[in-house]
Design a protein around this motif. Structure first.
Motif, PDB file in Angstrom:
ATOM      1  N   LEU A  56      48.350 -13.226   5.955  1.00 35.30           N
ATOM      2  CA  LEU A  56      48.164 -14.596   6.298  1.00 35.30           C
ATOM      3  C   LEU A  56      47.708 -14.969   7.668  1.00 35.30           C
ATOM      4  O   LEU A  56      47.711 -16.049   8.044  1.00 35.30           O
ATOM      5  N   GLN A  57      47.737 -13.984   8.281  1.00 33.68           N
ATOM      6  CA  GLN A  57      47.394 -13.957   9.824  1.00 33.68           C
ATOM      7  C   GLN A  57      46.150 -15.165  10.156  1.00 33.68           C
ATOM      8  O   GLN A  57      46.514 -15.781  11.158  1.00 33.68           O
ATOM      9  N   PRO A  58      45.220 -14.803   9.562  1.00 35.62           N
ATOM     10  CA  PRO A  58      43.934 -15.858   9.823  1.00 35.62           C
ATOM     11  C   PRO A  58      44.428 -17.252   9.558  1.00 35.62           C
ATOM     12  O   PRO A  58      43.981 -18.175  10.119  1.00 35.62           O
ATOM     13  N   LEU A  59      45.174 -17.593   8.562  1.00 37.58           N
ATOM     14  CA  LEU A  59      45.705 -18.884   8.108  1.00 37.58           C
ATOM     15  C   LEU A  59      46.616 -19.397   9.414  1.00 37.58           C
ATOM     16  O   LEU A  59      46.235 -20.615   9.965  1.00 37.58           O
ATOM     17  N   TRP A  60      47.429 -18.657   9.776  1.00 40.49           N
ATOM     18  CA  TRP A  60      48.480 -18.943  11.036  1.00 40.49           C
ATOM     19  C   TRP A  60      47.370 -19.411  12.206  1.00 40.49           C
ATOM     20  O   TRP A  60      47.662 -20.436  13.032  1.00 40.49           O
ATOM     21  N   GLU A  61      46.221 -18.601  12.447  1.00 40.09           N
ATOM     22  CA  GLU A  61      45.434 -18.677  13.498  1.00 40.09           C
ATOM     23  C   GLU A  61      44.740 -20.194  13.348  1.00 40.09           C
ATOM     24  O   GLU A  61      44.655 -21.039  14.124  1.00 40.09           O
ATOM     25  N   LYS A  62      44.195 -20.273  12.145  1.00 42.98           N
ATOM     26  CA  LYS A  62      43.584 -21.772  11.940  1.00 42.98           C
ATOM     27  C   LYS A  62      44.405 -22.755  12.185  1.00 42.98           C
ATOM     28  O   LYS A  62      43.820 -23.712  12.677  1.00 42.98           O
ATOM     29  N   MET A  63      45.654 -22.694  11.645  1.00 48.30           N
ATOM     30  CA  MET A  63      46.846 -23.760  11.863  1.00 48.30           C
ATOM     31  C   MET A  63      46.994 -24.037  13.232  1.00 48.30           C
ATOM     32  O   MET A  63      46.941 -25.107  13.707  1.00 48.30           O
ATOM     33  N   ILE A  64      47.107 -23.023  14.133  1.00 47.43           N
ATOM     34  CA  ILE A  64      47.237 -23.373  15.681  1.00 47.43           C
ATOM     35  C   ILE A  64      45.960 -23.890  16.324  1.00 47.43           C
ATOM     36  O   ILE A  64      46.173 -24.753  17.034  1.00 47.43           O
ATOM     37  N   ASP A  65      44.712 -23.360  15.780  1.00 43.99           N
ATOM     38  CA  ASP A  65      43.877 -23.902  16.440  1.00 43.99           C
ATOM     39  C   ASP A  65      43.778 -25.487  16.136  1.00 43.99           C
ATOM     40  O   ASP A  65      43.432 -26.310  16.779  1.00 43.99           O
ATOM     41  N   TYR A  66      43.994 -25.723  14.810  1.00 39.43           N
ATOM     42  CA  TYR A  66      43.785 -26.996  14.551  1.00 39.43           C
ATOM     43  C   TYR A  66      44.907 -27.705  15.236  1.00 39.43           C
ATOM     44  O   TYR A  66      44.553 -29.179  15.696  1.00 39.43           O
ATOM     45  N   PHE A  67      46.201 -27.401  15.172  1.00 39.31           N
ATOM     46  CA  PHE A  67      47.248 -28.155  16.004  1.00 39.31           C
ATOM     47  C   PHE A  67      46.918 -28.527  17.437  1.00 39.31           C
ATOM     48  O   PHE A  67      46.986 -29.376  17.976  1.00 39.31           O
ATOM     49  N   LEU A  68      46.202 -27.485  18.017  1.00 36.48           N
ATOM     50  CA  LEU A  68      45.715 -27.465  19.559  1.00 36.48           C
ATOM     51  C   LEU A  68      44.778 -28.803  19.525  1.00 36.48           C
ATOM     52  O   LEU A  68      44.588 -29.457  20.582  1.00 36.48           O
ATOM     53  N   LEU A  69      43.810 -28.700  18.579  1.00 34.81           N
ATOM     54  CA  LEU A  69      42.868 -29.581  18.581  1.00 34.81           C
ATOM     55  C   LEU A  69      43.309 -31.135  18.461  1.00 34.81           C
ATOM     56  O   LEU A  69      43.034 -31.724  19.009  1.00 34.81           O
ATOM     57  N   LEU A  70      44.287 -31.190  17.614  1.00 32.20           N
ATOM     58  CA  LEU A  70      44.959 -32.468  17.463  1.00 32.20           C
ATOM     59  C   LEU A  70      45.557 -32.845  18.760  1.00 32.20           C
ATOM     60  O   LEU A  70      45.570 -34.018  19.088  1.00 32.20           O
ATOM     61  N   LYS A  71      46.276 -31.968  19.314  1.00 33.15           N
ATOM     62  CA  LYS A  71      46.788 -32.416  20.711  1.00 33.15           C
ATOM     63  C   LYS A  71      46.097 -32.715  21.528  1.00 33.15           C
ATOM     64  O   LYS A  71      46.075 -33.678  22.533  1.00 33.15           O
ATOM     65  N   LYS A  72      44.832 -32.115  21.891  1.00 32.48           N
ATOM     66  CA  LYS A  72      44.147 -32.477  22.656  1.00 32.48           C
ATOM     67  C   LYS A  72      43.405 -33.666  22.608  1.00 32.48           C
ATOM     68  O   LYS A  72      43.150 -34.582  23.391  1.00 32.48           O
ATOM     69  N   ALA A  73      43.032 -34.177  21.361  1.00 32.79           N
ATOM     70  CA  ALA A  73      42.432 -35.442  20.680  1.00 32.79           C
ATOM     71  C   ALA A  73      43.294 -36.524  21.270  1.00 32.79           C
ATOM     72  O   ALA A  73      43.007 -37.516  21.736  1.00 32.79           O
ATOM     73  N   GLU A  74      44.701 -36.246  20.865  1.00 36.83           N
ATOM     74  CA  GLU A  74      45.794 -37.372  21.389  1.00 36.83           C
ATOM     75  C   GLU A  74      45.765 -37.516  22.945  1.00 36.83           C
ATOM     76  O   GLU A  74      45.902 -38.454  23.398  1.00 36.83           O
ATOM     77  N   GLU A  75      45.609 -36.231  23.507  1.00 37.79           N
ATOM     78  CA  GLU A  75      45.974 -36.470  25.091  1.00 37.79           C
ATOM     79  C   GLU A  75      44.370 -37.197  25.681  1.00 37.79           C
ATOM     80  O   GLU A  75      44.983 -38.182  26.488  1.00 37.79           O
ATOM     81  N   SER A  76      43.378 -37.075  25.031  1.00 41.98           N
ATOM     82  CA  SER A  76      42.134 -37.616  25.554  1.00 41.98           C
ATOM     83  C   SER A  76      42.313 -39.325  25.211  1.00 41.98           C
ATOM     84  O   SER A  76      41.780 -40.102  26.025  1.00 41.98           O
ATOM     85  N   THR A  77      42.839 -39.367  24.013  1.00 43.00           N
ATOM     86  CA  THR A  77      42.982 -40.851  23.458  1.00 43.00           C
ATOM     87  C   THR A  77      43.995 -41.644  24.562  1.00 43.00           C
ATOM     88  O   THR A  77      43.798 -42.780  25.101  1.00 43.00           O
ATOM     89  N   ILE A  78      45.105 -40.766  24.919  1.00 44.81           N
ATOM     90  CA  ILE A  78      46.078 -41.541  25.871  1.00 44.81           C
ATOM     91  C   ILE A  78      45.506 -41.814  27.358  1.00 44.81           C
ATOM     92  O   ILE A  78      45.630 -42.671  27.826  1.00 44.81           O
ATOM     93  N   LYS A  79      44.632 -40.914  27.752  1.00 46.42           N
ATOM     94  CA  LYS A  79      43.621 -40.785  29.022  1.00 46.42           C
ATOM     95  C   LYS A  79      43.067 -42.069  29.074  1.00 46.42           C
ATOM     96  O   LYS A  79      43.179 -42.937  29.855  1.00 46.42           O
ATOM     97  N   ARG A  80      42.188 -41.985  27.922  1.00 45.79           N
ATOM     98  CA  ARG A  80      41.316 -43.431  27.829  1.00 45.79           C
ATOM     99  C   ARG A  80      41.940 -44.661  27.785  1.00 45.79           C
ATOM    100  O   ARG A  80      41.570 -45.339  28.452  1.00 45.79           O
ATOM    101  N   ASN A  81      43.032 -44.798  27.030  1.00 45.22           N
ATOM    102  CA  ASN A  81      43.708 -46.014  27.069  1.00 45.22           C
ATOM    103  C   ASN A  81      44.321 -46.201  28.204  1.00 45.22           C
ATOM    104  O   ASN A  81      44.037 -47.537  28.767  1.00 45.22           O
ATOM    105  N   SER A  82      44.712 -45.481  29.173  1.00 41.55           N
ATOM    106  CA  SER A  82      45.366 -45.408  30.374  1.00 41.55           C
ATOM    107  C   SER A  82      44.127 -46.094  31.388  1.00 41.55           C
ATOM    108  O   SER A  82      44.652 -46.562  32.563  1.00 41.55           O
ATOM    109  N   GLU A  83      43.334 -45.670  31.261  1.00 43.10           N
ATOM    110  CA  GLU A  83      41.955 -45.781  32.071  1.00 43.10           C
ATOM    111  C   GLU A  83      41.483 -47.324  32.009  1.00 43.10           C
ATOM    112  O   GLU A  83      40.976 -47.927  32.720  1.00 43.10           O
ATOM    113  N   ASP A  84      41.764 -47.824  30.691  1.00 44.70           N
ATOM    114  CA  ASP A  84      41.201 -49.232  30.149  1.00 44.70           C
ATOM    115  C   ASP A  84      41.804 -50.292  31.491  1.00 44.70           C
ATOM    116  O   ASP A  84      42.919 -50.341  31.580  1.00 44.70           O
TER     117      ASP A  84
END
Lengths: 127, 127, 127, 127
Positions: free
Chosen positions: B99-127
């Motif tokens: 199931l190693q490929p599944l764990w990798e996909k899971m981590i990839d998606y988790f990091l993607l979500l975190k990046k998206a959150e981060e850039s939302t926070i940045k954008r909001n703080s720049e407004d």
């Protein structure tokens, strides 16, 4: 950043369910979708949301909120989950999904299997 | 008898999976049935069976062995599970679902979500 | 009776902690007794008691309430646990032991180990 | 790098033990150090090492290998763990620590507690 994300991952945590529920859900008259819905209810309750709405549940399922609402109704009718009234320390009433009926069904079925095994062993030793 | 059954129950044990897999399986492009099949693979592996057959898996699913075989093929094609060659201490080759490929996909998606959150926070703080 | 006891056993449930905490507690500057005290805090919190008293903790330890109180103080001083103020939905303040500092220390140490491994690998490949 | 470390963390996994073992270890006549030693045995076995040496165990404890060896002997004498002979699929004999005696003691004590509760309830209702 790396530490923040590792902490966030660690805080996501694990869901732990009885192996027997996973291996025997079919014999407990559940479908795959119903089992996954139950896992979602557990995941919400672990994070402090005791009564997730069909809308909330549907965000984590491939099915619509309407279908989730139907599945919840079916699970209540089949005696798998029920809705209990709880009271907070200061007397405010709130509703909660209880999985107690599922655990009872699980134990009943486990004891039935053990009884069947036992009588097979007895019969074989009498031959 | 009671002690025997309680011990048997305790020995059944629990299955523990990342909460993120349960709450995000849809975003990992899995269906409810595929998620449950993966849980069955984990349940077999926990008990020492690293390469359960479609027939074995179908005894724990509402679907036939043929459909389980199809689902396994699909999961391999989607890069969720793969089949690895392992060797026992004395050199005997055996196959194993990894199931190693599944764990990798899971981590990839988790990091993607975190990046998206981060850039939302940045954008909001720049407004 | 048997069903009642099996249900009671199933309701006791499991405690699930990161393997890394168990295998590395010494490197996190914890003693065996402190690790077990932390597990007791987790066991109380899992059942809804967020701020167990030294007396409550000592009923599950081989040490007196005074010694448990001392250990708690030491854990706070070492930056392993802290006490946070929480508010119930209706604004009532309550105290809670938070293990967040421990999780942070754990992640820090994990990243330190990984960095050390990495630089060992680099050095070896340069030889 | 971040993905690699997150995957490594996820692969570390969790250790899951019965809550009853954690809350009742004192009543099972175990000390804090013995409980932690048992958790180390479980952590090794989860990763495929069924018979960790006192040296291996001591790397995860604050105590020396000699003291770990003594503790293991004591646990065998107290009937908490035993050493079983196992055979690999190709007939090679290996030794393994079995925690089965501990699980039995745990269930015995659980049933004893339930019986005591029951007779208290009966006595009270007769008053």
């Amino acid at each position: 950043m790396e530490k923040v994300n590792l902490l966030a991952w660690a805080n996501e945590g694990n869901i732990s369910v009885p192996t027997f529920l996973i291996t025997q859900f079919k014999n407990l008259k559940l479908t795959e979708s119903e089992l996954v819905l139950i896992l979602q209810v557990i995941s919400y309750q672990n994070k402090g949301n005791d009564f997730p709405t069909p809308e909330e549940l549907s965000t984590r399922m491939t099915t619509s909120a309407d279908i989730c609402a139907n599945m919840l109704r079916t699970l209540v009718q089949k005696g798998i989950i029920n809705i209990t009234d709880e009271y907070s320390p200061d007397g405010i009433r709130f509703e909660k999904y209880s999985l107690q009926p599922l655990w009872e069904k699980m134990i009943d079925y486990f004891l039935l299997l053990k009884k069947a095994e036992e009588s097979t062993i007895k019969r074989n030793s009498e031959d």
